[in-house]
Design a protein around this motif. Sequence first.
Motif, PDB file in Angstrom:
ATOM      1  N   VAL A  36     -35.479  -5.612  -9.639  1.00  0.00           N
ATOM      2  CA  VAL A  36     -34.623  -5.813 -10.792  1.00  0.00           C
ATOM      3  C   VAL A  36     -33.947  -4.481 -11.076  1.00  0.00           C
ATOM      4  O   VAL A  36     -34.602  -3.443 -11.104  1.00  0.00           O
ATOM      5  CB  VAL A  36     -35.453  -6.282 -12.017  1.00  0.00           C
ATOM      6  N   LYS A  38     -32.136  -1.454 -13.144  1.00  0.00           N
ATOM      7  CA  LYS A  38     -32.506  -0.830 -14.422  1.00  0.00           C
ATOM      8  C   LYS A  38     -31.698  -1.428 -15.557  1.00  0.00           C
ATOM      9  O   LYS A  38     -32.217  -1.633 -16.657  1.00  0.00           O
ATOM     10  CB  LYS A  38     -32.294   0.684 -14.362  1.00  0.00           C
ATOM     11  N   GLU A  40     -30.471  -4.524 -15.748  1.00  0.00           N
ATOM     12  CA  GLU A  40     -31.004  -5.838 -16.076  1.00  0.00           C
ATOM     13  C   GLU A  40     -32.351  -5.710 -16.776  1.00  0.00           C
ATOM     14  O   GLU A  40     -32.655  -6.456 -17.700  1.00  0.00           O
ATOM     15  CB  GLU A  40     -31.149  -6.704 -14.820  1.00  0.00           C
ATOM     16  N   SER A  41     -33.151  -4.754 -16.360  1.00  0.00           N
ATOM     17  CA  SER A  41     -34.444  -4.525 -16.998  1.00  0.00           C
ATOM     18  C   SER A  41     -34.263  -4.155 -18.471  1.00  0.00           C
ATOM     19  O   SER A  41     -34.970  -4.666 -19.341  1.00  0.00           O
ATOM     20  CB  SER A  41     -35.198  -3.423 -16.258  1.00  0.00           C
ATOM     21  N   LYS A  42     -33.307  -3.286 -18.764  1.00  0.00           N
ATOM     22  CA  LYS A  42     -33.024  -2.908 -20.163  1.00  0.00           C
ATOM     23  C   LYS A  42     -32.524  -4.113 -20.943  1.00  0.00           C
ATOM     24  O   LYS A  42     -32.898  -4.308 -22.103  1.00  0.00           O
ATOM     25  CB  LYS A  42     -31.990  -1.784 -20.206  1.00  0.00           C
ATOM     26  N   THR A  45     -35.414  -6.359 -21.665  1.00  0.00           N
ATOM     27  CA  THR A  45     -36.258  -5.771 -22.706  1.00  0.00           C
ATOM     28  C   THR A  45     -35.638  -6.021 -24.071  1.00  0.00           C
ATOM     29  O   THR A  45     -36.332  -6.433 -25.015  1.00  0.00           O
ATOM     30  CB  THR A  45     -36.446  -4.258 -22.461  1.00  0.00           C
ATOM     31  N   ARG A  99     -40.614 -10.979 -19.199  1.00  0.00           N
ATOM     32  CA  ARG A  99     -40.899  -9.614 -18.754  1.00  0.00           C
ATOM     33  C   ARG A  99     -39.630  -8.982 -18.198  1.00  0.00           C
ATOM     34  O   ARG A  99     -38.790  -9.669 -17.620  1.00  0.00           O
ATOM     35  CB  ARG A  99     -41.982  -9.621 -17.677  1.00  0.00           C
ATOM     36  N   ALA A 100     -39.530  -7.682 -18.340  1.00  0.00           N
ATOM     37  CA  ALA A 100     -38.342  -6.968 -17.898  1.00  0.00           C
ATOM     38  C   ALA A 100     -38.342  -6.699 -16.398  1.00  0.00           C
ATOM     39  O   ALA A 100     -37.322  -6.291 -15.855  1.00  0.00           O
ATOM     40  CB  ALA A 100     -38.218  -5.652 -18.668  1.00  0.00           C
ATOM     41  N   ASP A 101     -39.456  -6.938 -15.727  1.00  0.00           N
ATOM     42  CA  ASP A 101     -39.529  -6.629 -14.294  1.00  0.00           C
ATOM     43  C   ASP A 101     -39.358  -7.860 -13.407  1.00  0.00           C
ATOM     44  O   ASP A 101     -39.705  -7.841 -12.234  1.00  0.00           O
ATOM     45  CB  ASP A 101     -40.853  -5.939 -13.960  1.00  0.00           C
TER      46      ASP A 101
END
Length: 163
Positions: A36, A38, A40-42, A45, A99-101
């Motif tokens: 994923v 960064k 998209e992870s942010k 989140t 989850r962000a991952d």
Amino acid sequence: MAFFGIEVSKPITEGIEAVIYFFFLSSTLNGYRYSVSKEESKLLTAFSRGDQRAFEQLFKEYYDATCRYVMRVIRDSDTTEEIVQSTFVNLWEKRELIRADISFKSYLFRSAYNTALNYIKHQKLVSNYVARKQEKIEIVQQDYVSHQPDFELQKKIADAINE
């Protein structure tokens, strides 16, 4: 309920927690983790914390692609839109479990696919129920018609007796 100018109804199915749990298990299957970015992870989140702008961005980015994906299963545009909207509503309601991952697209597509399958199962149940009720109605109609007096026959019998 409306999200960004699109009316959405109450979700068709329940049990999104099981879908979320299944996806989390399958996302790390055999030790492989989907990559994923960064960004998209942010975004995920922020979404999981209730940021409506993050939700809007995810909605705008994935809505059309998800509709095309579900359309392959359902083959009805109105029902497809309802299913996709329902999926987004479910994700918003359960956002703290995201989850962000994980790959949001994979997760979204799996959720929409499962919602579509549940819709198809529900339609089959309704169709079977209606068919059974129709059969019962036909049986009752046949019994009712067969017990109706034949007025012409009764008139001929009465005329024969009276002669």
